[in-house]
Design an enzyme around this catalytic site. Structure first.
Site, PDB file in Angstrom:
ATOM      1  N   LYS A   1      57.460  31.175  77.579  1.00 59.46           N
ATOM      2  CA  LYS A   1      58.656  30.485  77.148  1.00 59.46           C
ATOM      3  C   LYS A   1      59.608  30.170  78.297  1.00 59.46           C
ATOM      4  O   LYS A   1      60.249  29.133  78.440  1.00 59.46           O
ATOM      5  CB  LYS A   1      59.475  31.279  76.121  1.00 59.46           C
ATOM      6  CG  LYS A   1      58.849  31.365  74.864  1.00 59.46           C
ATOM      7  CD  LYS A   1      59.827  32.082  73.838  1.00 59.46           C
ATOM      8  CE  LYS A   1      60.219  33.402  74.409  1.00 59.46           C
ATOM      9  NZ  LYS A   1      59.341  34.338  74.227  1.00 59.46           N
TER      10      LYS A   1
ATOM     11  N   ARG B   1      66.250  34.559  67.618  1.00 60.30           N
ATOM     12  CA  ARG B   1      65.083  35.412  67.380  1.00 60.30           C
ATOM     13  C   ARG B   1      65.012  36.331  66.155  1.00 60.30           C
ATOM     14  O   ARG B   1      64.146  37.053  65.841  1.00 60.30           O
ATOM     15  CB  ARG B   1      65.302  36.726  68.777  1.00 60.30           C
ATOM     16  CG  ARG B   1      64.312  36.566  69.741  1.00 60.30           C
ATOM     17  CD  ARG B   1      64.576  37.665  70.768  1.00 60.30           C
ATOM     18  NE  ARG B   1      63.524  37.723  71.764  1.00 60.30           N
ATOM     19  CZ  ARG B   1      63.532  37.504  72.850  1.00 60.30           C
ATOM     20  NH1 ARG B   1      64.318  36.762  73.254  1.00 60.30           N
ATOM     21  NH2 ARG B   1      62.494  37.875  73.719  1.00 60.30           N
TER      22      ARG B   1
ATOM     23  N   ARG C   1      52.881  40.448  85.160  1.00 57.24           N
ATOM     24  CA  ARG C   1      54.094  39.516  85.519  1.00 57.24           C
ATOM     25  C   ARG C   1      55.042  40.049  86.431  1.00 57.24           C
ATOM     26  O   ARG C   1      55.201  41.312  86.288  1.00 57.24           O
ATOM     27  CB  ARG C   1      54.785  39.263  84.205  1.00 57.24           C
ATOM     28  CG  ARG C   1      56.075  38.356  84.387  1.00 57.24           C
ATOM     29  CD  ARG C   1      56.606  37.543  82.888  1.00 57.24           C
ATOM     30  NE  ARG C   1      57.171  38.438  82.202  1.00 57.24           N
ATOM     31  CZ  ARG C   1      57.391  38.114  80.844  1.00 57.24           C
ATOM     32  NH1 ARG C   1      57.292  36.907  80.535  1.00 57.24           N
ATOM     33  NH2 ARG C   1      57.922  38.971  80.062  1.00 57.24           N
TER      34      ARG C   1
ATOM     35  N   ARG D   1      59.542  43.606  85.567  1.00 61.30           N
ATOM     36  CA  ARG D   1      60.751  43.924  84.555  1.00 61.30           C
ATOM     37  C   ARG D   1      60.402  45.188  83.927  1.00 61.30           C
ATOM     38  O   ARG D   1      59.336  45.448  83.542  1.00 61.30           O
ATOM     39  CB  ARG D   1      60.894  42.845  83.618  1.00 61.30           C
ATOM     40  CG  ARG D   1      61.698  41.581  83.886  1.00 61.30           C
ATOM     41  CD  ARG D   1      61.534  40.581  82.702  1.00 61.30           C
ATOM     42  NE  ARG D   1      61.594  40.934  81.442  1.00 61.30           N
ATOM     43  CZ  ARG D   1      61.327  40.116  80.318  1.00 61.30           C
ATOM     44  NH1 ARG D   1      61.294  38.776  80.766  1.00 61.30           N
ATOM     45  NH2 ARG D   1      61.473  40.385  79.190  1.00 61.30           N
TER      46      ARG D   1
ATOM     47  N   ARG E   1      57.878  45.452  71.821  1.00 60.97           N
ATOM     48  CA  ARG E   1      58.374  44.119  71.970  1.00 60.97           C
ATOM     49  C   ARG E   1      57.391  43.083  70.969  1.00 60.97           C
ATOM     50  O   ARG E   1      58.031  42.191  70.319  1.00 60.97           O
ATOM     51  CB  ARG E   1      58.663  43.288  73.256  1.00 60.97           C
ATOM     52  CG  ARG E   1      59.712  44.083  74.075  1.00 60.97           C
ATOM     53  CD  ARG E   1      59.801  43.662  75.402  1.00 60.97           C
ATOM     54  NE  ARG E   1      59.679  42.350  75.906  1.00 60.97           N
ATOM     55  CZ  ARG E   1      59.373  41.717  76.941  1.00 60.97           C
ATOM     56  NH1 ARG E   1      58.493  42.668  77.961  1.00 60.97           N
ATOM     57  NH2 ARG E   1      59.114  40.692  76.969  1.00 60.97           N
TER      58      ARG E   1
HETATM   59  P1  AMP Z   1      63.195  37.991  77.058  1.00 60.39           P
HETATM   60  O1  AMP Z   1      63.478  37.888  78.495  1.00 60.39           O
HETATM   61  O2  AMP Z   1      63.606  36.593  76.134  1.00 60.39           O
HETATM   62  O3  AMP Z   1      61.934  38.506  76.803  1.00 60.39           O
HETATM   63  O4  AMP Z   1      64.298  39.007  76.344  1.00 60.39           O
HETATM   64  C1  AMP Z   1      64.269  40.464  76.877  1.00 60.39           C
HETATM   65  C2  AMP Z   1      65.250  41.330  75.988  1.00 60.39           C
HETATM   66  O5  AMP Z   1      66.569  40.863  75.842  1.00 60.39           O
HETATM   67  C3  AMP Z   1      64.682  41.366  74.612  1.00 60.39           C
HETATM   68  O6  AMP Z   1      63.564  42.295  74.277  1.00 60.39           O
HETATM   69  C4  AMP Z   1      65.815  41.832  73.857  1.00 60.39           C
HETATM   70  O7  AMP Z   1      66.148  43.062  73.881  1.00 60.39           O
HETATM   71  C5  AMP Z   1      66.925  41.143  74.621  1.00 60.39           C
HETATM   72  N1  AMP Z   1      66.952  39.763  74.059  1.00 60.39           N
HETATM   73  C6  AMP Z   1      66.874  38.583  74.582  1.00 60.39           C
HETATM   74  N2  AMP Z   1      67.222  37.395  73.832  1.00 60.39           N
HETATM   75  C7  AMP Z   1      67.463  37.877  72.354  1.00 60.39           C
HETATM   76  C8  AMP Z   1      68.147  37.703  71.261  1.00 60.39           C
HETATM   77  N3  AMP Z   1      67.933  36.320  70.926  1.00 60.39           N
HETATM   78  N4  AMP Z   1      68.538  38.613  70.318  1.00 60.39           N
HETATM   79  C9  AMP Z   1      68.232  39.830  70.453  1.00 60.39           C
HETATM   80  N5  AMP Z   1      67.897  40.356  71.821  1.00 60.39           N
HETATM   81  C10 AMP Z   1      67.496  39.518  72.914  1.00 60.39           C
END
Ligand code: AMP
Length: 215
Positions: free
Chosen positions: A9, A84, A123, A156, A167
């Site tokens: 994404k 989400r 990654r 990360r 996740r």
């Molecule tokens: P990402 O970088 O999109 O993989 O997001 C990393 C982490 O950020 C996720 O595992 C959540 O803990 C938090 N996070 C990101 N976007 C959201 C969202 N829309 N709602 C809730 N938590 C989020």
């Protein structure tokens, strides 16, 4: 941009945002930035992120509202990693309606589940500019160093395999229902995410309504 962790994404949102000349909004990047700057939002979000769980809906919806109200953000955007949950999707719809806008198109990046952990665990990211690399994909020109800004690349913390598994579970329980939700609204395009970066982008551009295509 909808899809499981590791589907691509972030990479695809970056490319698409450049092509369409609109901002790329990643809630994950905003939250990581807040954590790095030790803001109250960062302190609130960190324990959830460390566990691989979702930050509460009202917090993330607030973040999006604030972002959309900012200068230059009314012309459309690629939303990456938001919504989400169904509650977030409803929150987004209400917020956009107040601005006279709507979700135009949802791109669902489909990748076989067994490939996701492998993608996530290989990654590496830039802590400064959020550029992403992969042990077996796009590697940096100099090992361990970001091509864009020269910072030292890191993994990360939530890409470690134990957290990544959580996740994925959270994705299937809370986010995957959005696929049917947006399909029901007739705005979902399903993209085969298990292809090269260029191929995925080409497929995405081909599914966008004509009015969205630039360049
Ligand atoms: P990402 O970088 O999109 O993989 O997001 C990393 C982490 O950020 C996720 O595992 C959540 O803990 C938090 N996070 C990101 N976007 C959201 C969202 N829309 N709602 C809730 N938590 C989020």
């Amino acid at each position: 941009m909808l899809g499981p962790p590791g589907a691509g994404k972030g990479t695809q949102s970056d490319l698409l945002a450049q092509r369409l000349n609109v901002p790329h909004l990643s809630t994950g990047d905003l939250l990581r930035e807040a954590i790095a700057r030790r803001t109250p939002l960062g302190r609130l979000a960190q324990p959830y992120m460390d566990r691989g769980e979702l930050v509460p809906d009202e917090v993330v919806i607030g973040l999006i509202k604030e972002w959309l109200a900012r200068e230059g953000h009314q012309t459309g955007a690629i939303l990456d990693g938001f919504p989400r949950t169904l509650a977030q999707a409803h929150g987004l719809q209400e917020t956009l309606a107040e601005l006279g806008r709507q979700v135009g198109q949802v791109l669902y990046l489909r990748v076989p589940t067994e490939e996701l952990l492998e993608r996530i665990s290989g990654r590496y990211v830039c802590p400064q500019c959020a550029a992403t690399y992969h042990r077996r994909g796009t590697r940096p020109r100099t090992e361990g160093q970001c091509d864009v800004c020269g910072a030292e690349l890191v993994q990360r913390p939530d890409d470690r395999v134990e957290v990544a598994r959580r996740r994925l579970d959270v994705y299937f329980a809370q986010t995957a229902p959005l696929i049917d939700y947006y399909r029901g609204q007739g705005i979902l395009a399903e993209i085969n995410g298990a292809q090269s970066v260029d191929r995925v982008l080409t497929d995405e551009l081909a599914t966008l309504p004509a009015g969205y295509r630039h360049n």
